[in-house]
Design a protein around this motif. Sequence first.
Motif, PDB file in Angstrom:
ATOM      1  N   ASN A  23       0.770  -1.171   0.080  1.00 58.62           N
ATOM      2  CA  ASN A  23       0.029   0.021  -0.032  1.00 58.62           C
ATOM      3  C   ASN A  23       0.943   1.181   0.062  1.00 58.62           C
ATOM      4  N   TYR A  24       1.850   1.149   0.741  1.00 57.41           N
ATOM      5  CA  TYR A  24       2.716   2.637   0.874  1.00 57.41           C
ATOM      6  C   TYR A  24       3.307   2.649  -0.485  1.00 57.41           C
ATOM      7  N   GLN A  25       3.918   1.609  -1.099  1.00 55.59           N
ATOM      8  CA  GLN A  25       4.563   1.769  -2.359  1.00 55.59           C
ATOM      9  C   GLN A  25       3.646   2.215  -3.517  1.00 55.59           C
ATOM     10  N   LEU A  27       0.810   4.047  -2.902  1.00 59.93           N
ATOM     11  CA  LEU A  27       0.759   5.488  -2.467  1.00 59.93           C
ATOM     12  C   LEU A  27       1.904   6.395  -3.121  1.00 59.93           C
ATOM     13  N   LEU A  28       3.209   5.907  -2.803  1.00 58.44           N
ATOM     14  CA  LEU A  28       4.348   6.726  -3.339  1.00 58.44           C
ATOM     15  C   LEU A  28       4.099   6.884  -4.867  1.00 58.44           C
ATOM     16  N   ILE A  29       3.788   5.638  -5.479  1.00 59.32           N
ATOM     17  CA  ILE A  29       3.634   5.824  -7.072  1.00 59.32           C
ATOM     18  C   ILE A  29       2.601   6.941  -7.375  1.00 59.32           C
ATOM     19  N   SER A  30       1.525   6.850  -6.672  1.00 55.15           N
ATOM     20  CA  SER A  30       0.365   7.721  -6.929  1.00 55.15           C
ATOM     21  C   SER A  30       0.843   9.250  -6.723  1.00 55.15           C
ATOM     22  N   ILE A  31       1.588   9.165  -5.716  1.00 52.69           N
ATOM     23  CA  ILE A  31       2.154  10.833  -5.528  1.00 52.69           C
ATOM     24  C   ILE A  31       3.161  11.486  -6.752  1.00 52.69           C
ATOM     25  N   ALA A  32       3.729  10.499  -7.093  1.00 56.48           N
ATOM     26  CA  ALA A  32       4.764  10.628  -7.952  1.00 56.48           C
ATOM     27  C   ALA A  32       3.904  10.983  -9.364  1.00 56.48           C
ATOM     28  N   ILE A  33       2.640  10.312  -9.665  1.00 56.85           N
ATOM     29  CA  ILE A  33       1.893  10.575 -10.964  1.00 56.85           C
ATOM     30  C   ILE A  33       1.308  11.950 -10.888  1.00 56.85           C
ATOM     31  N   VAL A  34       0.690  12.321  -9.538  1.00 53.98           N
ATOM     32  CA  VAL A  34       0.137  13.396  -9.396  1.00 53.98           C
ATOM     33  C   VAL A  34       1.236  14.707  -9.754  1.00 53.98           C
ATOM     34  N   ALA A  35       2.354  14.440  -9.131  1.00 53.61           N
ATOM     35  CA  ALA A  35       3.667  15.528  -9.224  1.00 53.61           C
ATOM     36  C   ALA A  35       3.842  15.657 -10.915  1.00 53.61           C
ATOM     37  N   VAL A  36       3.942  14.498 -11.485  1.00 53.14           N
ATOM     38  CA  VAL A  36       4.135  14.568 -12.941  1.00 53.14           C
ATOM     39  C   VAL A  36       2.992  15.387 -13.764  1.00 53.14           C
ATOM     40  N   ALA A  65      -7.064   9.048  -8.437  1.00 49.53           N
ATOM     41  CA  ALA A  65      -7.797   7.758  -8.659  1.00 49.53           C
ATOM     42  C   ALA A  65      -6.899   6.641  -8.125  1.00 49.53           C
ATOM     43  N   PHE A  66      -5.661   6.553  -8.586  1.00 47.18           N
ATOM     44  CA  PHE A  66      -4.731   5.444  -8.112  1.00 47.18           C
ATOM     45  C   PHE A  66      -4.527   5.731  -6.700  1.00 47.18           C
ATOM     46  N   CYS A  67      -4.603   6.865  -6.268  1.00 48.44           N
ATOM     47  CA  CYS A  67      -4.325   7.035  -4.509  1.00 48.44           C
ATOM     48  C   CYS A  67      -5.358   6.227  -3.740  1.00 48.44           C
ATOM     49  N   ILE A  68      -6.603   6.369  -4.368  1.00 51.02           N
ATOM     50  CA  ILE A  68      -7.722   6.044  -3.575  1.00 51.02           C
ATOM     51  C   ILE A  68      -7.787   4.358  -3.677  1.00 51.02           C
ATOM     52  N   TYR A  69      -7.198   3.984  -5.039  1.00 49.67           N
ATOM     53  CA  TYR A  69      -6.990   2.522  -4.811  1.00 49.67           C
ATOM     54  C   TYR A  69      -6.061   1.909  -4.030  1.00 49.67           C
TER      55      TYR A  69
END
Length: 74
Positions: A23-25, A27-36, A65-69
């Motif tokens: 889950n933490y991994q 979440l970090l990926i979703s934060i990176a997607i939002v930053a991009v 949406a990926f963060c919610i997932y």
Amino acid sequence: MAEKKTNPVSQGVKDELVFGKKNYQLLLISIAIVAVGFILMMGTTDIYDIRKTLIAPLVVVFGFAFCIYAILKK
């Protein structure tokens, strides 16, 4: 007399994190997607560029949406 308080860890209840490692991994990926997505919105080019008006907001929405997932994944 005062009652003796016991430690719940000593009674067999173990400490666990709310989310797992996966889950933490995610979440970090979703934060990176939002930053991009926000990086795509920056720039000094035309304000009505297709990248700024369509692609970047879709990337940001996909990131949220990926963060919610990532939060709901069991």
